[in-house]
Scaffold this active site. Structure first.
Site, PDB file in Angstrom:
ATOM      1  N   TRP A 162       5.296 -46.100  -6.190  1.00  9.97           N
ATOM      2  CA  TRP A 162       6.068 -47.281  -6.614  1.00  9.97           C
ATOM      3  C   TRP A 162       6.490 -47.217  -8.074  1.00  9.97           C
ATOM      4  O   TRP A 162       7.304 -48.005  -8.518  1.00  9.97           O
ATOM      5  CB  TRP A 162       5.243 -48.544  -6.391  1.00  9.97           C
ATOM      6  CG  TRP A 162       5.051 -48.928  -4.949  1.00  9.97           C
ATOM      7  CD1 TRP A 162       5.456 -48.229  -3.838  1.00  9.97           C
ATOM      8  CD2 TRP A 162       4.407 -50.110  -4.460  1.00  9.97           C
ATOM      9  NE1 TRP A 162       5.112 -48.912  -2.696  1.00  9.97           N
ATOM     10  CE2 TRP A 162       4.462 -50.074  -3.050  1.00  9.97           C
ATOM     11  CE3 TRP A 162       3.787 -51.204  -5.084  1.00  9.97           C
ATOM     12  CZ2 TRP A 162       3.918 -51.091  -2.260  1.00  9.97           C
ATOM     13  CZ3 TRP A 162       3.247 -52.213  -4.291  1.00  9.97           C
ATOM     14  CH2 TRP A 162       3.319 -52.158  -2.891  1.00  9.97           C
ATOM     15  N   LYS A 163       5.882 -46.340  -8.846  1.00  6.39           N
ATOM     16  CA  LYS A 163       6.120 -46.291 -10.301  1.00  6.39           C
ATOM     17  C   LYS A 163       5.884 -47.689 -10.882  1.00  6.39           C
ATOM     18  O   LYS A 163       5.028 -48.419 -10.366  1.00  6.39           O
ATOM     19  CB  LYS A 163       7.523 -45.727 -10.589  1.00  6.39           C
ATOM     20  CG  LYS A 163       7.723 -44.376  -9.869  1.00  6.39           C
ATOM     21  CD  LYS A 163       8.902 -43.599 -10.313  1.00  6.39           C
ATOM     22  CE  LYS A 163       8.967 -42.298  -9.506  1.00  6.39           C
ATOM     23  NZ  LYS A 163      10.042 -41.426  -9.915  1.00  6.39           N
ATOM     24  N   GLU A 168       6.913 -37.571 -14.912  1.00  7.38           N
ATOM     25  CA  GLU A 168       7.125 -38.630 -15.915  1.00  7.38           C
ATOM     26  C   GLU A 168       5.937 -38.718 -16.866  1.00  7.38           C
ATOM     27  O   GLU A 168       6.095 -39.000 -18.058  1.00  7.38           O
ATOM     28  CB  GLU A 168       7.399 -39.970 -15.200  1.00  7.38           C
ATOM     29  CG  GLU A 168       8.794 -39.959 -14.569  1.00  7.38           C
ATOM     30  CD  GLU A 168       8.957 -40.788 -13.310  1.00  7.38           C
ATOM     31  OE1 GLU A 168       8.119 -41.668 -13.031  1.00  7.38           O
ATOM     32  OE2 GLU A 168       9.943 -40.540 -12.586  1.00  7.38           O
ATOM     33  N   GLY A 207       9.820 -41.986  -4.232  1.00  5.15           N
ATOM     34  CA  GLY A 207       9.934 -42.950  -5.324  1.00  5.15           C
ATOM     35  C   GLY A 207      10.752 -44.153  -4.892  1.00  5.15           C
ATOM     36  O   GLY A 207      10.294 -45.023  -4.148  1.00  5.15           O
ATOM     37  N   GLY A 208      11.999 -44.204  -5.336  1.00  5.57           N
ATOM     38  CA  GLY A 208      12.860 -45.373  -5.117  1.00  5.57           C
ATOM     39  C   GLY A 208      12.876 -45.880  -3.682  1.00  5.57           C
ATOM     40  O   GLY A 208      12.782 -47.097  -3.442  1.00  5.57           O
TER      41      GLY A 208
HETATM   42  P1  13P Z   1      12.662 -40.629  -6.298  1.00  6.25           P
HETATM   43  O1  13P Z   1      12.318 -40.603  -4.814  1.00  6.25           O
HETATM   44  O2  13P Z   1      13.047 -42.004  -6.770  1.00  6.25           O
HETATM   45  O3  13P Z   1      13.636 -39.569  -6.655  1.00  6.25           O
HETATM   46  O4  13P Z   1      11.304 -40.298  -7.078  1.00  6.25           O
HETATM   47  C1  13P Z   1      10.550 -39.233  -6.662  1.00  6.25           C
HETATM   48  C2  13P Z   1       9.238 -39.283  -7.363  1.00  6.25           C
HETATM   49  O5  13P Z   1       9.167 -39.148  -8.566  1.00  6.25           O
HETATM   50  C3  13P Z   1       8.042 -39.525  -6.546  1.00  6.25           C
HETATM   51  O6  13P Z   1       6.878 -39.308  -7.266  1.00  6.25           O
END
Ligand code: 13P
Length: 253
Positions: A12-13, A99, A235-236
């Site tokens: 989910w970040k 990140e 992620g998204g």
């Molecule tokens: P996205 O799916 O948003 O590109 O992000 C991938 C990610 O960093 C999963 O850890």
């Protein structure tokens, strides 16, 4: 050939709120309950671990954190230990996300220490590795991925990988909408597996290696059917119930 079951994990970040999380988690639980072969997990921000635990306990969906301290306990203001994650029922902890490496200065040795701390507390680390666009274009993808992997193998020994998950996440594909092609991803996954096989073929054959980087409902199936891709780190698209459920669905075979 070992048969590896697929894993789809949402990262989910730094997104969510108690209200949004409830709707999303309820939807994931109720709409993926019939999936038998794929494992499903979500990595939520620390403050929401209690909520993940209260909604997901006794369901088929596991939860975890997006980071963990390399230290066990003590005067480390702002850090969260692996034992604390276990206290909230976590099964997984992501370590070495790009990140964290790029924005928070984590080098491969620190990541290896986090990997070890997570395992020592009984968590399954999800170790992220991957190259930047610049590194891909200069032809050093394999060296970069090897260095990130070797740092963990050197610190913990190759056997420690048996109770972990890897995630290959090319940095240029993260949050950009630009997915690696299934063949590009497969090539690096096969490289990762062969590098581990050089230490221990049995560990390599059993290890789940996820792909991450702009995985969506529309491209998940073609990625997941590649021989060395064992699911995804999302992620998204993991924040949108319809998308995440469809991605889980693509992993069911
Ligand atoms: P996205 O799916 O948003 O590109 O992000 C991938 C990610 O960093 C999963 O850890």
């Amino acid at each position: 050939m070992a048969t590896r079951s697929k894993l789809v994990a949402g990262n989910w970040k730094m997104h969510g709120s108690t209200a949004q999380n409830r709707d999303l988690l309820d939807a994931i639980v109720s709409r993926t309950a019939w999936l038998e072969k794929a494992s499903i997990a979500v990595a939520v921000p620390y403050p929401y671990l209690w909520q993940a635990q209260s909604i997901l306990a006794n369901t088929h969906v596991s939860w975890g954190a997006q980071n963990v301290s390399q230290y066990e306990k003590g005067a480390y203001t702002g850090e969260v230990s692996a034992a604390m994650l276990v206290d909230f029922g976590c099964r997984y902890a992501i370590v070495g996300h790009s990140e964290r490496r790029a924005l928070f200065g984590e080098d491969s040795h620190t990541v290896a220490l986090k990997f070890r701390a997570a395992q020592a507390a009984g968590l399954t680390p999800i170790l992220c590795i991957g190259e930047t666009l610049d590194q891909r274009e200069t032809g050093v993808t394999e060296q970069v991925v090897a260095e990130q992997l070797d740092a963990v193998i050197e610190l913990t020994g190759v056997n420690a990988l048996s109770s972990s998950v890897l995630a290959y996440e090319p940095v240029w594909a993260i949050g950009t909408g630009k997915t690696a092609t299934p063949q590009q991803a497969q090539d690096v996954h096969a490289f990762i597996r062969s590098r581990i096989a050089a230490h221990d073929p049995a560990v390599s054959a059993k290890l789940r290696v996820l792909y991450g980087g702009s995985v969506k409902a529309s491209n998940a199936a073609e990625l997941f059917c590649m021989p060395d891709i064992d699911g995804g780190l999302i992620g998204g698209a993991s924040l949108v119930a319809d998308e995440f459920v469809a991605i889980c669905n693509a992993a069911k075979n």
